[in-house]
Structure formats: C-alpha cells, structure tokens
Design a protein around this motif. Sequence first.
Motif, PDB file in Angstrom:
ATOM      1  N   LEU A 101       0.828  -1.202   0.000  1.00 11.06           N
ATOM      2  CA  LEU A 101       0.000   0.000   0.000  1.00 11.06           C
ATOM      3  C   LEU A 101       0.864   1.254   0.000  1.00 11.06           C
ATOM      4  O   LEU A 101       1.951   1.278   0.567  1.00 11.06           O
ATOM      5  N   ASN A 102       0.312   2.301  -0.609  1.00 11.84           N
ATOM      6  CA  ASN A 102       0.966   3.609  -0.631  1.00 11.84           C
ATOM      7  C   ASN A 102       2.386   3.548  -1.183  1.00 11.84           C
ATOM      8  O   ASN A 102       3.284   4.257  -0.702  1.00 11.84           O
ATOM      9  N   ARG A 103       2.590   2.739  -2.182  1.00 14.33           N
ATOM     10  CA  ARG A 103       3.931   2.555  -2.738  1.00 14.33           C
ATOM     11  C   ARG A 103       4.367   3.707  -3.625  1.00 14.33           C
ATOM     12  O   ARG A 103       5.528   3.769  -4.012  1.00 14.33           O
ATOM     13  N   GLY A 104       3.447   4.609  -3.936  1.00 17.72           N
ATOM     14  CA  GLY A 104       3.805   5.689  -4.838  1.00 17.72           C
ATOM     15  C   GLY A 104       4.361   6.926  -4.163  1.00 17.72           C
ATOM     16  O   GLY A 104       4.826   7.851  -4.830  1.00 17.72           O
ATOM     17  N   ARG A 105       4.354   6.954  -2.859  1.00 14.98           N
ATOM     18  CA  ARG A 105       4.804   8.128  -2.122  1.00 14.98           C
ATOM     19  C   ARG A 105       6.158   7.885  -1.485  1.00 14.98           C
ATOM     20  O   ARG A 105       6.560   6.756  -1.270  1.00 14.98           O
ATOM     21  N   CYS A 106       6.812   8.994  -1.161  1.00 15.26           N
ATOM     22  CA  CYS A 106       8.112   8.916  -0.509  1.00 15.26           C
ATOM     23  C   CYS A 106       7.938   8.913   1.012  1.00 15.26           C
ATOM     24  O   CYS A 106       6.992   9.510   1.538  1.00 15.26           O
ATOM     25  N   TYR A 107       8.881   8.276   1.671  1.00 11.29           N
ATOM     26  CA  TYR A 107       8.871   8.201   3.124  1.00 11.29           C
ATOM     27  C   TYR A 107      10.220   8.648   3.670  1.00 11.29           C
ATOM     28  O   TYR A 107      11.254   8.419   3.053  1.00 11.29           O
ATOM     29  N   GLY A 108      10.179   9.266   4.811  1.00  9.98           N
ATOM     30  CA  GLY A 108      11.417   9.730   5.415  1.00  9.98           C
ATOM     31  C   GLY A 108      12.186   8.626   6.115  1.00  9.98           C
ATOM     32  O   GLY A 108      13.405   8.701   6.244  1.00  9.98           O
ATOM     33  N   SER A 109      11.463   7.606   6.562  1.00 13.02           N
ATOM     34  CA  SER A 109      12.098   6.547   7.332  1.00 13.02           C
ATOM     35  C   SER A 109      12.431   5.360   6.454  1.00 13.02           C
ATOM     36  O   SER A 109      11.596   4.896   5.672  1.00 13.02           O
ATOM     37  N   ARG A 110      13.634   4.844   6.593  1.00 20.94           N
ATOM     38  CA  ARG A 110      14.022   3.683   5.795  1.00 20.94           C
ATOM     39  C   ARG A 110      13.214   2.453   6.160  1.00 20.94           C
ATOM     40  O   ARG A 110      13.127   1.510   5.364  1.00 20.94           O
ATOM     41  N   SER A 111      12.605   2.435   7.317  1.00 19.37           N
ATOM     42  CA  SER A 111      11.807   1.277   7.726  1.00 19.37           C
ATOM     43  C   SER A 111      10.539   1.121   6.889  1.00 19.37           C
ATOM     44  O   SER A 111       9.922   0.053   6.895  1.00 19.37           O
ATOM     45  N   GLU A 112      10.161   2.174   6.169  1.00 17.85           N
ATOM     46  CA  GLU A 112       8.966   2.088   5.319  1.00 17.85           C
ATOM     47  C   GLU A 112       9.258   1.381   3.999  1.00 17.85           C
ATOM     48  O   GLU A 112       8.336   1.021   3.286  1.00 17.85           O
ATOM     49  N   TYR A 113      10.517   1.188   3.689  1.00 17.55           N
ATOM     50  CA  TYR A 113      10.911   0.547   2.430  1.00 17.55           C
ATOM     51  C   TYR A 113      11.190  -0.931   2.696  1.00 17.55           C
ATOM     52  O   TYR A 113      11.911  -1.272   3.636  1.00 17.55           O
ATOM     53  N   ASN A 114      10.639  -1.791   1.874  1.00 13.93           N
ATOM     54  CA  ASN A 114      10.798  -3.222   2.129  1.00 13.93           C
ATOM     55  C   ASN A 114      11.396  -3.997   0.963  1.00 13.93           C
ATOM     56  O   ASN A 114      11.410  -5.222   0.975  1.00 13.93           O
ATOM     57  N   ALA A 115      11.877  -3.286  -0.032  1.00 12.84           N
ATOM     58  CA  ALA A 115      12.566  -3.950  -1.132  1.00 12.84           C
ATOM     59  C   ALA A 115      13.813  -3.134  -1.452  1.00 12.84           C
ATOM     60  O   ALA A 115      13.696  -1.955  -1.809  1.00 12.84           O
ATOM     61  N   TRP A 116      14.965  -3.760  -1.343  1.00 16.91           N
ATOM     62  CA  TRP A 116      16.234  -3.049  -1.458  1.00 16.91           C
ATOM     63  C   TRP A 116      17.112  -3.669  -2.541  1.00 16.91           C
ATOM     64  O   TRP A 116      17.135  -4.896  -2.694  1.00 16.91           O
ATOM     65  N   GLY A 117      17.843  -2.795  -3.225  1.00 18.03           N
ATOM     66  CA  GLY A 117      18.873  -3.268  -4.128  1.00 18.03           C
ATOM     67  C   GLY A 117      20.115  -3.634  -3.338  1.00 18.03           C
ATOM     68  O   GLY A 117      20.198  -3.417  -2.125  1.00 18.03           O
ATOM     69  N   GLN A 118      21.132  -4.137  -4.030  1.00 17.47           N
ATOM     70  CA  GLN A 118      22.308  -4.669  -3.350  1.00 17.47           C
ATOM     71  C   GLN A 118      23.343  -3.613  -3.004  1.00 17.47           C
ATOM     72  O   GLN A 118      24.236  -3.869  -2.241  1.00 17.47           O
ATOM     73  N   GLY A 119      23.228  -2.424  -3.532  1.00 16.93           N
ATOM     74  CA  GLY A 119      24.166  -1.352  -3.235  1.00 16.93           C
ATOM     75  C   GLY A 119      25.283  -1.227  -4.245  1.00 16.93           C
ATOM     76  O   GLY A 119      25.718  -2.219  -4.835  1.00 16.93           O
ATOM     77  N   THR A 120      25.751   0.003  -4.410  1.00 19.33           N
ATOM     78  CA  THR A 120      26.887   0.265  -5.281  1.00 19.33           C
ATOM     79  C   THR A 120      27.819   1.235  -4.545  1.00 19.33           C
ATOM     80  O   THR A 120      27.362   2.202  -3.934  1.00 19.33           O
ATOM     81  N   LEU A 121      29.107   0.952  -4.579  1.00 21.73           N
ATOM     82  CA  LEU A 121      30.076   1.716  -3.798  1.00 21.73           C
ATOM     83  C   LEU A 121      30.530   2.965  -4.549  1.00 21.73           C
ATOM     84  O   LEU A 121      30.964   2.880  -5.697  1.00 21.73           O
ATOM     85  N   VAL A 122      30.442   4.079  -3.864  1.00 22.72           N
ATOM     86  CA  VAL A 122      30.954   5.344  -4.375  1.00 22.72           C
ATOM     87  C   VAL A 122      32.104   5.768  -3.481  1.00 22.72           C
ATOM     88  O   VAL A 122      31.946   5.890  -2.269  1.00 22.72           O
ATOM     89  N   THR A 123      33.263   5.998  -4.092  1.00 22.83           N
ATOM     90  CA  THR A 123      34.439   6.450  -3.353  1.00 22.83           C
ATOM     91  C   THR A 123      34.899   7.771  -3.937  1.00 22.83           C
ATOM     92  O   THR A 123      35.191   7.849  -5.138  1.00 22.83           O
ATOM     93  N   VAL A 124      34.937   8.787  -3.095  1.00 24.48           N
ATOM     94  CA  VAL A 124      35.374  10.109  -3.525  1.00 24.48           C
ATOM     95  C   VAL A 124      36.714  10.375  -2.859  1.00 24.48           C
ATOM     96  O   VAL A 124      36.806  10.567  -1.651  1.00 24.48           O
ATOM     97  N   SER A 125      37.750  10.381  -3.677  1.00 27.65           N
ATOM     98  CA  SER A 125      39.096  10.514  -3.139  1.00 27.65           C
ATOM     99  C   SER A 125      40.047  10.999  -4.219  1.00 27.65           C
ATOM    100  O   SER A 125      39.867  10.685  -5.399  1.00 27.65           O
ATOM    101  N   SER A 126      41.042  11.748  -3.793  1.00 28.08           N
ATOM    102  CA  SER A 126      42.066  12.194  -4.739  1.00 28.08           C
ATOM    103  C   SER A 126      43.249  11.227  -4.727  1.00 28.08           C
ATOM    104  O   SER A 126      44.214  11.423  -5.476  1.00 28.08           O
TER     105      SER A 126
END
Length: 126
Positions: A101-126
Amino acid sequence: VQLQASGGGLVQPGGSLRLSCAASGFRLNSYAIGWFRQAPGKEREGVSCITSSGGITSYADSMKGRFTISRDDAKNTVYLQMNSLKPEDTAVYYCATRIGLNRGRCYGSRSEYNAWGQGTLVTVSS
C-alpha cells in the motif's frame, strides 16, 4: 521483484557520477524510489526520493543543489545524478522501494521501504 543499483566507482573530489536503479520483475511506474547511503561505521541515511509520478522529489539537506533524482519509466530505471562530490559522500548507495500500500509516495524513514537493491560503492578521493 528485484532492484539493481549500479554506476558507483572512484571519483575525485568535485567530480560527478550517475547512479542507476533498474527494476526487474515488476514495472517501476507505480512505485516511489528512495536512495540511501551507508558510510563505514555509520547508519544508513536517506539521500533522495522520487514519487511514482515523478512530480515530487526530495533531498537530504547536504545533497540539495548537488544531487538530482529522475526516472525513466520506459527504461524501468531511476537515476541519481551526483555532482560536486565530496569525500564525505563516500558510501555504499542503495535504492529501495515499498511493495504494498501507498507505494507511490516517498517516506522519510528507511523502515517504510521493504525492497532493497544490493548497493553500489561510491568512493570520492584524490
């Protein structure tokens, strides 16, 4: 139902990256998508979100003016354009959505999200 985040890598301070969140097994067009990140030793934090219509976007304060979220429903993909990257942006970035339900709206809390991708690493460095 699967989300796949990609596009991370090593970039110098001040540089740019575009992350992608691709969906498989379902159509993204009725789902809001949130981006989160987790730096080493820190809690996962919200970065940005876009509603299912694309009409509402939100950003954490430290990303405003630097990051832009967008969606291309024809490609079943949501993007996060990251400019003016800083070393403190270094983290694993995840995309997530809410199945149910209510999947079209944004939520501030990560607990409202129940399907996650695996992640991608971003490294910012010189």
